[in-house]
Design a protein around this motif. Structure first.
Motif, PDB file in Angstrom:
ATOM      1  N   MET A   1      25.093   4.502 -25.909  1.00 26.63           N
ATOM      2  CA  MET A   1      23.978   4.428 -25.080  1.00 26.63           C
ATOM      3  C   MET A   1      24.258   5.538 -24.056  1.00 26.63           C
ATOM      4  O   MET A   1      24.850   5.922 -23.613  1.00 26.63           O
ATOM      5  CB  MET A   1      24.116   2.960 -24.263  1.00 26.63           C
ATOM      6  CG  MET A   1      23.048   3.125 -23.108  1.00 26.63           C
ATOM      7  SD  MET A   1      22.863   1.458 -22.149  1.00 26.63           S
ATOM      8  CE  MET A   1      24.534   0.886 -22.029  1.00 26.63           C
ATOM      9  N   ASN A   4      21.640   6.915 -17.476  1.00 22.12           N
ATOM     10  CA  ASN A   4      20.412   6.794 -16.912  1.00 22.12           C
ATOM     11  C   ASN A   4      20.251   8.380 -16.113  1.00 22.12           C
ATOM     12  O   ASN A   4      20.893   8.291 -14.943  1.00 22.12           O
ATOM     13  CB  ASN A   4      20.384   5.754 -15.914  1.00 22.12           C
ATOM     14  CG  ASN A   4      18.913   5.621 -15.292  1.00 22.12           C
ATOM     15  OD1 ASN A   4      18.282   6.618 -14.988  1.00 22.12           O
ATOM     16  ND2 ASN A   4      18.522   4.418 -14.662  1.00 22.12           N
ATOM     17  N   VAL A 103      14.538  -8.891 -26.068  1.00 22.00           N
ATOM     18  CA  VAL A 103      13.918  -7.445 -26.409  1.00 22.00           C
ATOM     19  C   VAL A 103      13.727  -6.915 -24.972  1.00 22.00           C
ATOM     20  O   VAL A 103      14.174  -5.642 -25.087  1.00 22.00           O
ATOM     21  CB  VAL A 103      12.437  -7.608 -26.986  1.00 22.00           C
ATOM     22  CG1 VAL A 103      11.851  -6.106 -26.936  1.00 22.00           C
ATOM     23  CG2 VAL A 103      12.671  -8.076 -28.472  1.00 22.00           C
ATOM     24  N   HIS A 104      13.320  -7.466 -23.803  1.00 14.91           N
ATOM     25  CA  HIS A 104      13.287  -6.844 -22.810  1.00 14.91           C
ATOM     26  C   HIS A 104      14.674  -6.547 -22.130  1.00 14.91           C
ATOM     27  O   HIS A 104      14.864  -5.132 -21.728  1.00 14.91           O
ATOM     28  CB  HIS A 104      12.650  -7.792 -21.675  1.00 14.91           C
ATOM     29  CG  HIS A 104      12.175  -7.066 -20.350  1.00 14.91           C
ATOM     30  ND1 HIS A 104      11.085  -6.375 -20.114  1.00 14.91           N
ATOM     31  CD2 HIS A 104      12.931  -7.021 -19.128  1.00 14.91           C
ATOM     32  CE1 HIS A 104      11.368  -5.838 -18.868  1.00 14.91           C
ATOM     33  NE2 HIS A 104      12.430  -6.384 -18.110  1.00 14.91           N
ATOM     34  N   ALA A 106      17.460  -5.707 -23.854  1.00 16.51           N
ATOM     35  CA  ALA A 106      17.893  -4.564 -24.551  1.00 16.51           C
ATOM     36  C   ALA A 106      17.100  -3.294 -24.315  1.00 16.51           C
ATOM     37  O   ALA A 106      17.867  -2.168 -23.852  1.00 16.51           O
ATOM     38  CB  ALA A 106      17.562  -4.833 -26.255  1.00 16.51           C
ATOM     39  N   LYS A 107      15.846  -3.232 -24.010  1.00 20.41           N
ATOM     40  CA  LYS A 107      15.180  -2.384 -23.727  1.00 20.41           C
ATOM     41  C   LYS A 107      15.704  -1.458 -22.281  1.00 20.41           C
ATOM     42  O   LYS A 107      15.755  -0.349 -21.836  1.00 20.41           O
ATOM     43  CB  LYS A 107      13.765  -2.078 -23.613  1.00 20.41           C
ATOM     44  CG  LYS A 107      13.052  -2.315 -25.093  1.00 20.41           C
ATOM     45  CD  LYS A 107      11.591  -2.568 -24.965  1.00 20.41           C
ATOM     46  CE  LYS A 107      10.875  -2.526 -26.129  1.00 20.41           C
ATOM     47  NZ  LYS A 107       9.529  -2.859 -26.203  1.00 20.41           N
ATOM     48  N   ARG A 108      15.871  -2.419 -21.371  1.00 23.36           N
ATOM     49  CA  ARG A 108      16.238  -1.955 -20.125  1.00 23.36           C
ATOM     50  C   ARG A 108      17.547  -1.437 -20.311  1.00 23.36           C
ATOM     51  O   ARG A 108      17.825  -0.384 -19.497  1.00 23.36           O
ATOM     52  CB  ARG A 108      16.157  -3.104 -19.087  1.00 23.36           C
ATOM     53  CG  ARG A 108      14.858  -3.534 -18.592  1.00 23.36           C
ATOM     54  CD  ARG A 108      14.348  -2.288 -17.538  1.00 23.36           C
ATOM     55  NE  ARG A 108      13.176  -2.923 -17.068  1.00 23.36           N
ATOM     56  CZ  ARG A 108      12.081  -2.178 -16.720  1.00 23.36           C
ATOM     57  NH1 ARG A 108      11.917  -0.890 -17.355  1.00 23.36           N
ATOM     58  NH2 ARG A 108      11.036  -2.579 -16.123  1.00 23.36           N
ATOM     59  N   GLN A 109      18.596  -2.151 -20.975  1.00 26.22           N
ATOM     60  CA  GLN A 109      19.688  -1.575 -21.014  1.00 26.22           C
ATOM     61  C   GLN A 109      19.967  -0.205 -21.713  1.00 26.22           C
ATOM     62  O   GLN A 109      20.620   0.607 -21.444  1.00 26.22           O
ATOM     63  CB  GLN A 109      20.602  -2.548 -21.877  1.00 26.22           C
ATOM     64  CG  GLN A 109      21.003  -3.831 -20.960  1.00 26.22           C
ATOM     65  CD  GLN A 109      21.875  -4.763 -21.660  1.00 26.22           C
ATOM     66  OE1 GLN A 109      23.184  -4.541 -21.708  1.00 26.22           O
ATOM     67  NE2 GLN A 109      21.114  -5.731 -22.231  1.00 26.22           N
ATOM     68  N   TRP A 110      18.973   0.132 -22.690  1.00 27.35           N
ATOM     69  CA  TRP A 110      19.101   1.608 -23.235  1.00 27.35           C
ATOM     70  C   TRP A 110      18.301   2.512 -22.249  1.00 27.35           C
ATOM     71  O   TRP A 110      18.747   3.574 -22.445  1.00 27.35           O
ATOM     72  CB  TRP A 110      17.835   1.271 -24.545  1.00 27.35           C
ATOM     73  CG  TRP A 110      18.553   0.617 -25.588  1.00 27.35           C
ATOM     74  CD1 TRP A 110      19.999   0.173 -26.000  1.00 27.35           C
ATOM     75  CD2 TRP A 110      17.859  -0.269 -26.650  1.00 27.35           C
ATOM     76  NE1 TRP A 110      20.066  -0.506 -27.099  1.00 27.35           N
ATOM     77  CE2 TRP A 110      18.847  -1.013 -27.426  1.00 27.35           C
ATOM     78  CE3 TRP A 110      16.444  -0.498 -27.108  1.00 27.35           C
ATOM     79  CZ2 TRP A 110      18.250  -1.615 -28.513  1.00 27.35           C
ATOM     80  CZ3 TRP A 110      16.132  -1.066 -27.869  1.00 27.35           C
ATOM     81  CH2 TRP A 110      17.124  -1.650 -28.895  1.00 27.35           C
ATOM     82  N   GLU A 111      17.612   1.916 -21.220  1.00 28.27           N
ATOM     83  CA  GLU A 111      17.158   2.853 -20.363  1.00 28.27           C
ATOM     84  C   GLU A 111      18.427   3.167 -19.601  1.00 28.27           C
ATOM     85  O   GLU A 111      18.059   4.088 -18.140  1.00 28.27           O
ATOM     86  CB  GLU A 111      16.058   2.242 -19.627  1.00 28.27           C
ATOM     87  CG  GLU A 111      14.832   2.289 -20.334  1.00 28.27           C
ATOM     88  CD  GLU A 111      13.598   1.342 -19.873  1.00 28.27           C
ATOM     89  OE1 GLU A 111      13.584   0.873 -18.871  1.00 28.27           O
ATOM     90  OE2 GLU A 111      12.630   1.332 -20.549  1.00 28.27           O
ATOM     91  N   TRP A 113      19.899   0.648 -17.314  1.00 26.86           N
ATOM     92  CA  TRP A 113      19.790  -0.346 -16.447  1.00 26.86           C
ATOM     93  C   TRP A 113      21.060  -1.120 -16.278  1.00 26.86           C
ATOM     94  O   TRP A 113      21.665  -1.300 -17.512  1.00 26.86           O
ATOM     95  CB  TRP A 113      18.938  -1.438 -16.259  1.00 26.86           C
ATOM     96  CG  TRP A 113      17.461  -0.820 -15.946  1.00 26.86           C
ATOM     97  CD1 TRP A 113      16.866   0.252 -16.238  1.00 26.86           C
ATOM     98  CD2 TRP A 113      16.594  -1.430 -14.977  1.00 26.86           C
ATOM     99  NE1 TRP A 113      15.458   0.439 -15.572  1.00 26.86           N
ATOM    100  CE2 TRP A 113      15.428  -0.609 -14.924  1.00 26.86           C
ATOM    101  CE3 TRP A 113      16.538  -2.862 -14.541  1.00 26.86           C
ATOM    102  CZ2 TRP A 113      14.331  -1.179 -14.106  1.00 26.86           C
ATOM    103  CZ3 TRP A 113      15.443  -3.106 -13.562  1.00 26.86           C
ATOM    104  CH2 TRP A 113      14.386  -2.164 -13.467  1.00 26.86           C
ATOM    105  N   TYR A 115      23.473  -4.675 -16.206  1.00 30.80           N
ATOM    106  CA  TYR A 115      22.974  -5.892 -16.750  1.00 30.80           C
ATOM    107  C   TYR A 115      24.184  -6.694 -16.328  1.00 30.80           C
ATOM    108  O   TYR A 115      25.366  -6.672 -16.485  1.00 30.80           O
ATOM    109  CB  TYR A 115      22.928  -5.925 -18.128  1.00 30.80           C
ATOM    110  CG  TYR A 115      22.951  -7.333 -18.711  1.00 30.80           C
ATOM    111  CD1 TYR A 115      21.739  -8.032 -18.939  1.00 30.80           C
ATOM    112  CD2 TYR A 115      24.109  -7.804 -19.518  1.00 30.80           C
ATOM    113  CE1 TYR A 115      21.849  -9.121 -19.588  1.00 30.80           C
ATOM    114  CE2 TYR A 115      23.924  -9.072 -19.937  1.00 30.80           C
ATOM    115  CZ  TYR A 115      22.790  -9.609 -20.032  1.00 30.80           C
ATOM    116  OH  TYR A 115      22.833 -11.067 -20.558  1.00 30.80           O
TER     117      TYR A 115
END
Length: 118
Positions: A1, A4, A103-104, A106-111, A113, A115
């Protein structure tokens, strides 16, 4: 990953439960996070049967209002809403649906964020 880089720092809080009592701690933790992380974006994603308590006749009206007042976004999983027979028009004011909690998240973690599952 990838880290950020330059984007606003965010904290993603994941609440899963069968009712208001089980996710009430997520709301308390979100308020603590908002106080301790000034300037950070904070989102709560509620998944599972507890989404029914995010409806206008549910048991989370005060915690939702408190979270929104502190700038915390409150999100409800639409997949869970379908399972719990909750229509998006019944959600408390300020609660936003997301198509899929997974999905939300996963997307935030890829950005980049952070968790936390509570």
């Amino acid at each position: 990953m990838a880290p950020n880089t330059g984007a606003q720092q965010g904290l993603l809080m994941h609440g899963f439960g069968t009712g208001a009592e089980q996710v009430a701690g997520v709301f308390r933790s979100a308020l603590n996070a908002a106080a301790g992380l000034p300037g950070a974006a904070i989102e709560m994603v509620i998944q599972g049967p507890a989404v029914a308590d995010l409806a206008d006749d549910g048991g989370l009206a005060r915690p939702v209002a408190d979270a929104l007042e502190r700038g915390v976004s409150v999100l409800a999983c639409e997949n869970s809403m379908r399972s719990a027979a909750v229509d998006s028009h019944r959600l408390l004011s300020g609660v936003a649906p997301v198509p899929s909690a997974v999905v939300h998240l996963a997307k935030r973690q890829w950005e980049g964020w952070a968790y936390v599952r509570l």
